[in-house]
Motif scaffolding. Structure first.
Motif, short mmCIF file in Angstrom:
data_model
loop_
_atom_site.label_atom_id
_atom_site.label_comp_id
_atom_site.label_asym_id
_atom_site.label_seq_id
_atom_site.Cartn_x
_atom_site.Cartn_y
_atom_site.Cartn_z
N ILE A 1 0.83 -1.20 0.00
CA ILE A 1 0.00 0.00 0.00
C ILE A 1 0.86 1.25 0.00
O ILE A 1 0.60 2.22 -0.73
N VAL A 2 1.93 1.25 0.81
CA VAL A 2 2.83 2.41 0.87
C VAL A 2 3.54 2.60 -0.46
O VAL A 2 3.67 3.73 -0.96
N MET A 3 4.02 1.53 -1.06
CA MET A 3 4.72 1.63 -2.34
C MET A 3 3.77 2.13 -3.43
O MET A 3 4.15 2.94 -4.28
N LEU A 4 2.52 1.65 -3.43
CA LEU A 4 1.52 2.12 -4.39
C LEU A 4 1.25 3.61 -4.18
O LEU A 4 1.17 4.38 -5.15
N SER A 5 1.11 4.02 -2.93
CA SER A 5 0.86 5.43 -2.62
C SER A 5 2.02 6.31 -3.07
O SER A 5 1.83 7.39 -3.65
N TYR A 6 3.24 5.84 -2.82
CA TYR A 6 4.44 6.59 -3.22
C TYR A 6 4.48 6.72 -4.74
O TYR A 6 4.81 7.80 -5.28
N ILE B 1 -8.61 7.58 -3.58
CA ILE B 1 -8.21 6.39 -4.34
C ILE B 1 -8.08 5.19 -3.42
O ILE B 1 -8.57 4.09 -3.73
N LEU B 2 -7.45 5.39 -2.27
CA LEU B 2 -7.28 4.28 -1.33
C LEU B 2 -8.62 3.85 -0.74
O LEU B 2 -8.84 2.65 -0.52
N LEU B 3 -9.53 4.80 -0.49
CA LEU B 3 -10.86 4.45 0.00
C LEU B 3 -11.61 3.60 -1.04
O LEU B 3 -12.22 2.58 -0.70
N GLY B 4 -11.56 4.05 -2.30
CA GLY B 4 -12.22 3.31 -3.37
C GLY B 4 -11.62 1.93 -3.55
O GLY B 4 -12.34 0.93 -3.70
N LEU B 5 -10.28 1.87 -3.51
CA LEU B 5 -9.60 0.58 -3.66
C LEU B 5 -9.96 -0.35 -2.51
O LEU B 5 -10.16 -1.56 -2.71
#
Length: 276
Positions: A233-238, A254-258
């Protein structure tokens, strides 16, 4: 190394920074830079003294000082003091050193500051004040005030302690500033990396049953590498934040939707697996 600044900081400049740090560090707090904008405002009196007559240097300094920053306000004075000293002694050429100093110290000092100025301070001071007040003694009202005055004095001393330590760092270790910068950067990255498993908490309860054997996906992932999903999750966010049109607010949605999509998908897969 020769000093690149023509003017020196005065006691009044440093005291102005101290007062601003007391009240304005949290100004403009946001999810992208946290205390970054407030930090730039706090150190502005020193920047005006050092770069006020050079707009280009001022722009560079403001851009650097408004970058991401987050630490306990009580211990931030040490960082701000050292920051002023480095810029005064080395000038804008200390940009990388200052950035590394802030990144490397804000994490460790946040841990120390949260313990001293929040957990221990509140537990001791307000417990004593409450106990004294419950006895009907009006002195209980003055205990928090006296403790607050003591904290203000400590924070003032921290400002000058950081400033004097920063001067020694700049003048005594000018030739070895690159290794110090690299070490501070490594420390900062290590602190950020250590925050991933402790702050980001995500797991899956997806499991598949084959006969009498149940395969839990989370158990298998933990055997491969613990906390693999939080790291992902952190790598995707970065990676997403590196895109031009993505900011921290959009990333949250985006993270909420995912999360909703994956949560429903997990429920569907669990239901399908139960049919077999």
């Amino acid at each position: 190394m020769a000093n690149t600044t023509e003017r020196k900081l005065t006691k009044q400049d440093i005291n102005k920074v101290y007062v601003r740090n007391l009240f304005a560090l949290q100004f403009g707090w946001n999810y992208e830079k946290m205390q970054g904008l407030g930090y730039a405002y706090v150190i502005m009196p020193a920047l005006k003294r050092l770069y006020g007559d050079d707009p280009e240097k001022m722009k560079r300094a403001l851009k650097m000082q408004s970058s991401y920053f987050n630490t306990t306000p009580g211990t931030s004075h040490l960082i701000v003091g050292a920051d002023m000293a480095l810029e005064e002694e080395i000038g804008i050429e200390s940009e990388e050193a200052v950035s590394a100093l802030k990144t490397g110290l804000m994490g460790p000092l946040a841990g120390v500051g949260d313990t001293l100025f929040i957990a221990i301070y509140r537990a001791i001071v307000f417990s004593i004040a409450a106990y004294v007040a419950m006895q009907g003694n009006p002195v209980g009202l003055t205990v928090p005030l006296l403790a607050c005055a003591a904290v203000l004095w400590v924070r003032y001393k921290f400002t000058w302690m950081g400033y004097r330590s920063g001067q020694k760092l700049a003048t005594g270790f000018a030739d070895s500033i690159a290794p110090i910068t690299e070490a501070a950067s490594i420390l900062g990255l290590t602190v950020v990396g250590a925050l991933i498993p402790s702050v980001v908490n995500y797991s899956t309860n997806l499991a598949f049953t084959m006969g009498d054997v149940t395969f839990a996906v989370q158990d298998m992932l933990d055997k491969i590498m613990p906390k693999m999903l939080p790291l992902g999750i952190v790598m995707l966010s970065y990676w997403l934040l590196g895109k031009k049109k993505i900011n921290s607010t959009k990333l949250i949605f985006i993270l909420l939707g995912l999360g909703m999509i994956l949560g429903n998908l997990q429920s569907m897969l669990t239901a399908v697996a139960g049919l077999f």
